[in-house]
Design a protein around this motif. Structure first.
Motif, PDB file in Angstrom:
ATOM      1  N   VAL A 211       0.854  -1.188   0.000  1.00 19.56           N
ATOM      2  CA  VAL A 211       0.000   0.000   0.000  1.00 19.56           C
ATOM      3  C   VAL A 211       0.892   1.241   0.000  1.00 19.56           C
ATOM      4  N   SER A 212       0.561   2.217  -0.837  1.00 19.29           N
ATOM      5  CA  SER A 212       1.315   3.468  -0.831  1.00 19.29           C
ATOM      6  C   SER A 212       0.533   4.507  -0.031  1.00 19.29           C
ATOM      7  N   PHE A 213       1.268   5.403   0.647  1.00 21.97           N
ATOM      8  CA  PHE A 213       0.636   6.391   1.508  1.00 21.97           C
ATOM      9  C   PHE A 213       1.568   7.561   1.745  1.00 21.97           C
ATOM     10  N   TYR A 214       1.008   8.670   2.231  1.00 20.09           N
ATOM     11  CA  TYR A 214       1.772   9.830   2.661  1.00 20.09           C
ATOM     12  C   TYR A 214       1.802   9.825   4.177  1.00 20.09           C
ATOM     13  N   GLN A 215       2.976  10.042   4.758  1.00 27.20           N
ATOM     14  CA  GLN A 215       3.131  10.022   6.215  1.00 27.20           C
ATOM     15  C   GLN A 215       3.472  11.433   6.689  1.00 27.20           C
ATOM     16  N   GLU A 216       2.680  11.953   7.623  1.00 22.05           N
ATOM     17  CA  GLU A 216       2.875  13.290   8.173  1.00 22.05           C
ATOM     18  C   GLU A 216       3.285  13.159   9.641  1.00 22.05           C
ATOM     19  N   VAL A 217       4.463  13.664   9.986  1.00 19.05           N
ATOM     20  CA  VAL A 217       4.973  13.584  11.349  1.00 19.05           C
ATOM     21  C   VAL A 217       4.700  14.912  12.061  1.00 19.05           C
ATOM     22  N   LYS A 218       4.039  14.834  13.214  1.00 23.23           N
ATOM     23  CA  LYS A 218       3.759  16.020  14.026  1.00 23.23           C
ATOM     24  C   LYS A 218       4.264  15.787  15.443  1.00 23.23           C
ATOM     25  N   ASP A 219       4.239  16.820  16.268  1.00 26.01           N
ATOM     26  CA  ASP A 219       4.733  16.698  17.644  1.00 26.01           C
ATOM     27  C   ASP A 219       3.958  15.664  18.451  1.00 26.01           C
ATOM     28  N   ALA A 220       2.655  15.668  18.336  1.00 28.32           N
ATOM     29  CA  ALA A 220       1.827  14.800  19.182  1.00 28.32           C
ATOM     30  C   ALA A 220       1.069  13.740  18.395  1.00 28.32           C
ATOM     31  N   SER A 221       1.363  13.597  17.110  1.00 24.55           N
ATOM     32  CA  SER A 221       0.638  12.600  16.325  1.00 24.55           C
ATOM     33  C   SER A 221       1.445  12.187  15.096  1.00 24.55           C
ATOM     34  N   MET A 222       1.023  11.092  14.523  1.00 24.16           N
ATOM     35  CA  MET A 222       1.576  10.589  13.265  1.00 24.16           C
ATOM     36  C   MET A 222       0.370  10.334  12.370  1.00 24.16           C
ATOM     37  N   ASN A 223       0.292  11.030  11.243  1.00 31.62           N
ATOM     38  CA  ASN A 223      -0.859  10.915  10.354  1.00 31.62           C
ATOM     39  C   ASN A 223      -0.464  10.203   9.068  1.00 31.62           C
ATOM     40  N   PHE A 224      -1.355   9.348   8.592  1.00 34.28           N
ATOM     41  CA  PHE A 224      -1.148   8.619   7.345  1.00 34.28           C
ATOM     42  C   PHE A 224      -2.314   8.926   6.420  1.00 34.28           C
ATOM     43  N   PHE A 225      -2.005   9.171   5.146  1.00 35.44           N
ATOM     44  CA  PHE A 225      -3.030   9.475   4.154  1.00 35.44           C
ATOM     45  C   PHE A 225      -2.919   8.462   3.017  1.00 35.44           C
ATOM     46  N   PHE A 226      -4.018   7.788   2.734  1.00 34.49           N
ATOM     47  CA  PHE A 226      -4.066   6.753   1.697  1.00 34.49           C
ATOM     48  C   PHE A 226      -4.988   7.219   0.581  1.00 34.49           C
ATOM     49  N   GLU A 227      -4.540   7.098  -0.657  1.00 37.26           N
ATOM     50  CA  GLU A 227      -5.430   7.373  -1.784  1.00 37.26           C
ATOM     51  C   GLU A 227      -6.356   6.191  -2.012  1.00 37.26           C
ATOM     52  N   PHE A 228      -5.827   4.993  -1.786  1.00 34.02           N
ATOM     53  CA  PHE A 228      -6.621   3.781  -1.947  1.00 34.02           C
ATOM     54  C   PHE A 228      -6.157   2.775  -0.907  1.00 34.02           C
ATOM     55  N   LEU A 229      -7.103   2.174  -0.212  1.00 38.11           N
ATOM     56  CA  LEU A 229      -6.785   1.159   0.788  1.00 38.11           C
ATOM     57  C   LEU A 229      -7.668  -0.051   0.518  1.00 38.11           C
ATOM     58  N   PRO A 230      -7.071  -1.148   0.024  1.00 43.29           N
ATOM     59  CA  PRO A 230      -7.880  -2.322  -0.299  1.00 43.29           C
ATOM     60  C   PRO A 230      -8.571  -2.900   0.937  1.00 43.29           C
ATOM     61  N   ARG A 231      -9.651  -3.582   0.718  1.00 41.27           N
ATOM     62  CA  ARG A 231     -10.389  -4.228   1.799  1.00 41.27           C
ATOM     63  C   ARG A 231      -9.497  -5.244   2.490  1.00 41.27           C
ATOM     64  N   GLY A 232      -9.624  -5.338   3.812  1.00 42.74           N
ATOM     65  CA  GLY A 232      -8.828  -6.309   4.557  1.00 42.74           C
ATOM     66  C   GLY A 232      -8.159  -5.681   5.767  1.00 42.74           C
ATOM     67  N   THR A 233      -7.254  -6.415   6.340  1.00 42.66           N
ATOM     68  CA  THR A 233      -6.523  -5.961   7.515  1.00 42.66           C
ATOM     69  C   THR A 233      -5.129  -5.509   7.092  1.00 42.66           C
ATOM     70  N   HIS A 234      -4.704  -4.346   7.565  1.00 41.39           N
ATOM     71  CA  HIS A 234      -3.409  -3.784   7.198  1.00 41.39           C
ATOM     72  C   HIS A 234      -2.662  -3.375   8.466  1.00 41.39           C
ATOM     73  N   MET A 235      -1.346  -3.529   8.450  1.00 40.70           N
ATOM     74  CA  MET A 235      -0.532  -3.100   9.581  1.00 40.70           C
ATOM     75  C   MET A 235       0.574  -2.194   9.062  1.00 40.70           C
ATOM     76  N   ILE A 236       0.604  -0.977   9.570  1.00 42.75           N
ATOM     77  CA  ILE A 236       1.639  -0.008   9.233  1.00 42.75           C
ATOM     78  C   ILE A 236       2.450   0.221  10.508  1.00 42.75           C
ATOM     79  N   ASP A 237       3.764   0.070  10.425  1.00 38.86           N
ATOM     80  CA  ASP A 237       4.588   0.292  11.610  1.00 38.86           C
ATOM     81  C   ASP A 237       5.663   1.334  11.321  1.00 38.86           C
TER      82      ASP A 237
END
Length: 71
Positions: free
Chosen positions: A6-32
């Motif tokens: 899966v491709s995504f954009y990762q945004e790092v902030k002081d108090a959070s980590m944000n991920f933005f997906f244009e497309f996320l297939p059905r199912g279970t995904h783990m991003i670490d």
């Protein structure tokens, strides 16, 4: 970024980590990603939340957990 088929954009902030997906297939995904702890102790991690920008009714939340750091 690209991970687990899966491709995504990762945004790092002081108090959070944000991920933005244009497309996320059905199912279970783990991003670490790596984290560093400066001192030992008991910590509570944050919740994970998921929400569609175009259909906010589609959302999901995780439970918070605890992390024990020992020397």
């Amino acid at each position: 970024e690209y991970m687990a088929g899966v491709s995504f954009y990762q945004e790092v902030k002081d108090a959070s980590m944000n991920f933005f997906f244009e497309f996320l297939p059905r199912g279970t995904h783990m991003i670490d990603y790596p984290l560093w702890v400066n001192q030992e102790g008991s910590y509570q991690d944050g919740i994970a939340s998921f929400q569609s920008i175009y259909a906010p009714a589609y959302n999901a939340y995780s439970q918070a957990g605890r992390v024990e750091v020992e020397r």
